[in-house]
Design a protein around this motif. Structure first.
Motif, PDB file in Angstrom:
ATOM      1  N   UNK A   1     -59.238   7.567  10.308  1.00  0.00           N
ATOM      2  CA  UNK A   1     -58.274   6.492  10.052  1.00  0.00           C
ATOM      3  C   UNK A   1     -56.939   6.823  10.711  1.00  0.00           C
ATOM      4  N   UNK A   2     -56.368   5.872  11.429  1.00  0.00           N
ATOM      5  CA  UNK A   2     -55.111   6.099  12.154  1.00  0.00           C
ATOM      6  C   UNK A   2     -53.992   6.558  11.220  1.00  0.00           C
ATOM      7  N   UNK A   3     -53.922   5.914  10.046  1.00  0.00           N
ATOM      8  CA  UNK A   3     -52.806   6.188   9.138  1.00  0.00           C
ATOM      9  C   UNK A   3     -52.863   7.594   8.548  1.00  0.00           C
TER      10      UNK A   3
ATOM     11  N   UNK B   1     -56.987   3.215  19.158  1.00  0.00           N
ATOM     12  CA  UNK B   1     -57.268   1.954  18.486  1.00  0.00           C
ATOM     13  C   UNK B   1     -57.443   0.743  19.385  1.00  0.00           C
ATOM     14  N   UNK B   2     -57.878   0.944  20.621  1.00  0.00           N
ATOM     15  CA  UNK B   2     -58.211  -0.197  21.476  1.00  0.00           C
ATOM     16  C   UNK B   2     -59.633  -0.019  21.975  1.00  0.00           C
ATOM     17  N   UNK B   3     -60.483  -0.990  21.682  1.00  0.00           N
ATOM     18  CA  UNK B   3     -61.907  -0.870  21.995  1.00  0.00           C
ATOM     19  C   UNK B   3     -62.267  -1.415  23.372  1.00  0.00           C
ATOM     20  N   UNK B   4     -61.463  -2.333  23.924  1.00  0.00           N
ATOM     21  CA  UNK B   4     -61.845  -2.995  25.169  1.00  0.00           C
ATOM     22  C   UNK B   4     -60.696  -3.033  26.183  1.00  0.00           C
TER      23      UNK B   4
ATOM     24  N   UNK C   1     -56.617  15.375  30.896  1.00  0.00           N
ATOM     25  CA  UNK C   1     -57.296  15.425  29.607  1.00  0.00           C
ATOM     26  C   UNK C   1     -57.141  14.085  28.898  1.00  0.00           C
ATOM     27  N   UNK C   2     -58.175  13.634  28.232  1.00  0.00           N
ATOM     28  CA  UNK C   2     -58.129  12.338  27.565  1.00  0.00           C
ATOM     29  C   UNK C   2     -58.585  12.454  26.118  1.00  0.00           C
ATOM     30  N   UNK C   3     -57.992  11.616  25.272  1.00  0.00           N
ATOM     31  CA  UNK C   3     -58.333  11.599  23.843  1.00  0.00           C
ATOM     32  C   UNK C   3     -58.489  10.152  23.402  1.00  0.00           C
ATOM     33  N   UNK C   4     -59.615   9.840  22.790  1.00  0.00           N
ATOM     34  CA  UNK C   4     -59.797   8.539  22.156  1.00  0.00           C
ATOM     35  C   UNK C   4     -59.702   8.717  20.655  1.00  0.00           C
ATOM     36  N   UNK C   5     -58.772   8.013  20.024  1.00  0.00           N
ATOM     37  CA  UNK C   5     -58.627   8.060  18.564  1.00  0.00           C
ATOM     38  C   UNK C   5     -58.989   6.698  17.995  1.00  0.00           C
ATOM     39  N   UNK C   6     -59.975   6.670  17.122  1.00  0.00           N
ATOM     40  CA  UNK C   6     -60.357   5.411  16.490  1.00  0.00           C
ATOM     41  C   UNK C   6     -61.126   5.711  15.212  1.00  0.00           C
ATOM     42  N   UNK C   7     -61.421   4.661  14.469  1.00  0.00           N
ATOM     43  CA  UNK C   7     -62.114   4.818  13.192  1.00  0.00           C
ATOM     44  C   UNK C   7     -63.618   4.935  13.357  1.00  0.00           C
ATOM     45  N   UNK C   8     -64.111   4.611  14.565  1.00  0.00           N
ATOM     46  CA  UNK C   8     -65.521   4.800  14.882  1.00  0.00           C
ATOM     47  C   UNK C   8     -65.665   4.888  16.394  1.00  0.00           C
TER      48      UNK C   8
ATOM     49  N   UNK D   1     -53.766  -2.444  15.646  1.00  0.00           N
ATOM     50  CA  UNK D   1     -53.950  -1.859  14.322  1.00  0.00           C
ATOM     51  C   UNK D   1     -53.043  -0.651  14.109  1.00  0.00           C
ATOM     52  N   UNK D   2     -52.783   0.083  15.179  1.00  0.00           N
ATOM     53  CA  UNK D   2     -51.913   1.260  15.083  1.00  0.00           C
ATOM     54  C   UNK D   2     -50.511   0.855  14.637  1.00  0.00           C
ATOM     55  N   UNK D   3     -50.038  -0.270  15.168  1.00  0.00           N
ATOM     56  CA  UNK D   3     -48.675  -0.719  14.856  1.00  0.00           C
ATOM     57  C   UNK D   3     -48.598  -1.251  13.431  1.00  0.00           C
ATOM     58  N   UNK D   4     -49.552  -2.084  13.041  1.00  0.00           N
ATOM     59  CA  UNK D   4     -49.457  -2.692  11.714  1.00  0.00           C
ATOM     60  C   UNK D   4     -49.890  -1.746  10.598  1.00  0.00           C
ATOM     61  N   UNK D   5     -50.360  -0.552  10.954  1.00  0.00           N
ATOM     62  CA  UNK D   5     -50.600   0.484   9.946  1.00  0.00           C
ATOM     63  C   UNK D   5     -49.319   1.236   9.605  1.00  0.00           C
ATOM     64  N   UNK D   6     -48.203   0.862  10.238  1.00  0.00           N
ATOM     65  CA  UNK D   6     -46.920   1.447   9.874  1.00  0.00           C
ATOM     66  C   UNK D   6     -46.632   2.797  10.496  1.00  0.00           C
ATOM     67  N   UNK D   7     -47.140   3.028  11.709  1.00  0.00           N
ATOM     68  CA  UNK D   7     -46.982   4.328  12.349  1.00  0.00           C
ATOM     69  C   UNK D   7     -45.885   4.358  13.406  1.00  0.00           C
ATOM     70  N   UNK D   8     -45.116   3.285  13.483  1.00  0.00           N
ATOM     71  CA  UNK D   8     -44.096   3.177  14.526  1.00  0.00           C
ATOM     72  C   UNK D   8     -43.092   4.312  14.526  1.00  0.00           C
ATOM     73  N   UNK D   9     -42.599   4.691  13.358  1.00  0.00           N
ATOM     74  CA  UNK D   9     -41.563   5.727  13.305  1.00  0.00           C
ATOM     75  C   UNK D   9     -42.080   7.076  13.796  1.00  0.00           C
TER      76      UNK D   9
END
Length: 321
Positions: free
Chosen positions: A303-305, A243-246, A270-277, A84-92
């Motif tokens: 939201x990632x975007x 954005x990876x749950x499993x 140090x760790x960070x989980x970024x997700x929509x929930x 989802x991170x990639x297809x949200x257009x965040x590559x650049x």
């Protein structure tokens, strides 16, 4: 009842050209490279200063400081990303962080590598699954299946990993939109890139070109290589699961266990989980368990975007000051 094993011959599949497929996103919608703005951006620290030192806003500020400190102290910062991170257009934005030397390595699940590959190839990705699933057309774009698997077979034959091989394949074939690919940028910049694959989980595994031996061996090589760089995150490094749950939380936990078992000190990671929930495995495997070794874990929900551009620019601003 008696279970019947029906004939599943992938060579008989009906496929179509990716040029005929309708996609949900294209590069014209993606976030632009931060480089086009030069140094004239409004400093994100002004935005952060408007936020309270409470809950997620407080965490965001701490994370920015941790990444800045890791960069200054030459400790690794790793981004692990789902599709989802990639297809949200965040590559650049991610490519810009690599170019600046802020990201030490990137990790993708199989879906992310496929989206990245398709974006490089045609400038679009993310088919409408629901519209075509009933007719058995989901995932049947011939070019994606044949070429993505060709890159994996090259990894198998050369003893390299999937992440490196896909980046090299994109470069060797001069894909039209290669400058939008994270794996291509990683290959060109010499940034380690790894792909975590679960066989049967990705559309490319449905195609006759798929080789279980090649996928398994190349994915395992990436896993071992990932484990070998993980100790660079100790003593102040930062590992992001985005954005990876499993798949990626499990991938990380097993690699973490390996390096601990072999005697590499992982205190201060140090760790960070970024997700929509909040999801169970990222919250447990990424945020909670590794923090028991003396680091700190964060759940950065949103939201990632929106969240990732804010985070990335805040980090760049932190390092510029």
């Amino acid at each position: 009842m008696t279970v019947i094993f029906y004939d599943i011959d992938l060579a008989k599949l009906k496929r179509y050209s990716i040029k005929e497929r309708r996609n949900k996103v294209c590069v014209g919608q993606f976030a632009p490279s931060p480089r086009i703005f030069g140094e004239n951006l409004v400093k994100t620290t002004k935005l952060l200063d408007m936020m309270p030192d409470i809950l997620t806003a407080k965490d965001l500020k701490e994370i920015v400081k941790l990444v800045g400190a890791a960069n200054r102290n030459e400790r690794a910062v790793i981004f692990a990303m789902g599709g989802h991170v990639i297809k949200c257009g965040l590559g650049q934005i991610i490519i810009d962080l690599m170019r600046r030397g802020i990201l030490s390595a990137v990790v993708m699940n199989g879906a992310a590598s496929i989206h990245d590959f398709e974006i490089a190839m045609i400038g679009e990705t993310s088919e409408d699954v629901q519209a075509v699933l009933g007719e058995g057309a989901f995932g049947m774009a011939e070019e994606t299946g044949s070429m993505h698997n060709e890159a994996i077979k090259a990894a198998y034959e050369t003893g390299t990993g999937i992440g490196y091989s896909i980046g090299k394949y994109i470069a060797d074939n001069h894909f039209q939109y290669q400058d939008h690919s994270i794996l291509y940028a990683a290959y060109k910049l010499g940034v380690p890139a790894f792909v975590a694959v679960a066989i049967g989980d990705d559309i490319t595994h449905m195609h006759p070109e798929a080789s279980g031996a090649a996928i398994g061996a190349a994915a395992h090589q990436d896993f071992l290589s990932f484990a070998s760089i993980l100790p660079n995150c100790a003593n102040g490094g930062v590992y992001f699961n985005i954005g990876s749950a499993v798949i990626l939380p499990e991938y990380f936990l097993k690699a973490f266990s390996i390096v601990q078992n072999l005697g590499f000190e992982m205190t201060g990671l140090n760790t960070v989980n970024m997700d929509m929930q909040v999801q169970y495995r990222p919250a447990t495997n990424v945020v909670k368990r590794p923090a028991l070794c003396g680091g700190k874990g964060y759940n950065l929900i949103g939201a990632h975007e929106i969240m990732l551009p804010i985070l990335a620019h805040a980090i760049v601003t932190e390092l510029r000051e």
